[in-house]
Design an enzyme around this catalytic site. Sequence first.
Site, mmCIF file in Angstrom:
data_model
loop_
_atom_site.group_PDB
_atom_site.id
_atom_site.type_symbol
_atom_site.label_atom_id
_atom_site.label_comp_id
_atom_site.label_asym_id
_atom_site.label_seq_id
_atom_site.Cartn_x
_atom_site.Cartn_y
_atom_site.Cartn_z
ATOM 1 C CG ASP A 300 -2.165 1.315 0.968
ATOM 2 O OD1 ASP A 300 -2.200 1.544 0.493
ATOM 3 O OD2 ASP A 300 -1.814 2.116 2.207
ATOM 4 C CG ASP A 532 -2.148 2.172 6.336
ATOM 5 O OD1 ASP A 532 -2.636 1.520 5.131
ATOM 6 O OD2 ASP A 532 -1.600 2.954 6.441
ATOM 7 C CG ASP A 536 -4.518 -1.320 2.945
ATOM 8 O OD1 ASP A 536 -4.609 -1.497 1.995
ATOM 9 O OD2 ASP A 536 -4.232 -1.073 3.433
#
Length: 784
Positions: A300, A532, A536
């Site tokens: 990410d 995080d 996700d």
Amino acid sequence: MEVTNTAIKGLTQKQVEERIRNHQRNSVSHSITKTHGQIFKENICTLFNLLNILIALGLVLVNAWSNLFFLAVIICNIVIGILQELHAKKLVDDLSLLMRQKVSVMRDGVVCSVDVQDLVVDDIMVLSSGEQIVCDAVLIQGEAEVNEALLSGESDPIHKRKKDQLLSGSSIISGKCYARIIHVGEENYANRIASEVKEVRAVNSRLLNAMKRITRLSGYAIIPLGILLFLEAWGFRGDSIQESVITSSAALLGMLPKGLVLLISVSLAAGVSRMAKHKVLIQDLYSLETLANVDTLCLDKTGTITTGDLKVEALLPLCDEAETDMEYIRSFLHYSDDNNATYQALCAQISPCALHEPKARIPFSSLRKWSSAYFEGYGSLVMGAPEKLLEKLDTSFSAIMEEGKRMVVIGRCAQVIDKDAPLPIIQPLYAVIFTDTIRPHVEKTLQFFREEDVNIKIISGDHITAVSAIARQAGLHNWNACLDMSGIGDDPFVIEQLAEQYAVFGRVTPLQKKLLVQALQKKGHAVAMSGDGVNDMLALKEADCSIAIAQGSDAVKQMSQIVLLDSDFSALPMILKEGRRVVNNATRVAGVFFIKTIYSILLSVLCIVMNLPFPFIPIQITLIDLAIEAFPSFLTMLEPDHRKVNGDFLSTVLRNALPNAIAIVYSFLAIEFMSDGFSIRYDEAVTMMYVCVAVISMLAVYHSSRPLNRLRTLICICMTAGFILAILLFHNLLHITLLSFRLLILTAILALSAILVRQILMLLLPWIPGLRPQPNNARQHSLS
């Protein structure tokens, strides 16, 4: 601790204490490590230990006391395994305290933070975006969008209003709400499901799977072969019961690779301990091995590549500035339920103020990419991604995003906005430019993975121009292979075609992240995913190895296998190297352990067919276990070995062990057929066979120790000298006959011919199907 204006007061301290006395406390705590009882049980109550105890019992019954030395090896295995796991448990438990989950609750009219296990029935939880719901509750004020994917498998967010139930195990995607706890401990939905179904995600470990297959093979072979060897010795050859039990026991002991499971467990536990010292929390023991086999790493952008600490660089007016607009923007921020990095950066730049109270609000969602609030007499303020609010992006905006900066547009429309309907035409008011900082050492880290042939995919919900710019600044070599996912949709077939073609993906929805991971796995890749935020979670759950950043949401940290407690992305190469050390060293030493397993099975079959006694006795097998298998393996198992993992574990081990085992069987047959012609007594023949076994086994250790260094050279010298010394000093105890010079020469010739057979087989075996060197593919192996 902060005082709130809400009318909700929550429980008083007296009420909390009363509920604790009534056993209404959320006292159930699921440790990520094994309990002390589990550690002792799993190290003591194993199939290998049971079989060894049964063999020892048989030897005790026939008074073969000198052959019980192998129990010392078993006891050492158990003690070392328990001590190592207890040490690793203490380190991991201490580290887990640093990320113990806290929950905001209302007590005595004040918002305070308490540990999860200190919650009680009727506590009022204050929940906001990114937080995990830890107890079943009823929403009493506010609204929120909830992700229940971990419970139901459905990825769509569920809108929760007053009086709706919130289930433990789900998480808040957007919004802020107050919820009264109705269940604690084992009564919670997530705990009831775990208790009733007992469904645990299968451990994705090639090492563990291979050892299970070997255990099954040994279990199937050991009982029938042991019975046949005993019955043939006692019933057909007329040996005494003592001799029959001793020779049969030796064959069975040889089939058990006693120390290998311990070696792997100790090595993994040592790796977990090392990572704990570097503030890396390994929540799944075998994730170290899994990461070592990963060939694709999905990252990410925000929070992983960058620090996630956004700052407002500029506030650009897009129309004539009006003080009224800014008043409503301040009010928008004051009453907003958002708490993401963008919102926090805006609040630092534009001071929130309760000038106008909104009549309706829609919190930010990673699916919508915008949030809004309706003010009577003014209209709706909307804040979100430029491409969602503007019909056409200005060229200057594109240029800003090409520098890796993030942009948010604040706009206005006259009517109330329906979150389930298309956005009306928005009048833009301001464009807010944010800057984010790339984490230190990111370029070096990405370069490391590139050199190790690990593909990097950057997957983000931000605009593709900004994401690719950050990828370029971070040093991703194929940063320009980028794709905007906003127009792709959720068709798995389409995403599967695109997953390998591109390296950078922007405007990715949570479901698309999951589909990208699945698509890469279908292509045969072993995928690790770092993230995080709750957006996700679906992808992290699907990945072979999930990695969370400590600055991320509680829900993500609780479900991930690896947590970077310093949020330091540069720790990943260190974890990868530690995993490779475990796998490479386990593969190297397993080839030595399996030699004895294979030749013991083959010799047992030959002895049954030829009506011959098994040539060795347990104490002789024990000396090989200690001097040739355990001693070199334990001293070199923790050595660094960061080479890329190649080939399947089991086929590699068999390819290394089989030539040595067959060479030993050859020497057995050769001596057996030569005995009459050279007038070799039975005890002399046994000694010659034993010497050949030792020579070939030690040669396998020398081969596995390459390239030699000072430590390995010293170990090989000590192993050879120690074995020879043991033969000379304890030959009576070992039932070894000291050979004449003539038989020593003959034994040397036989050993050399066996080595020649071994070398020929090593050249031929790679051409045999199933034993050919295979490219590493952890994902396919785990699914098979």
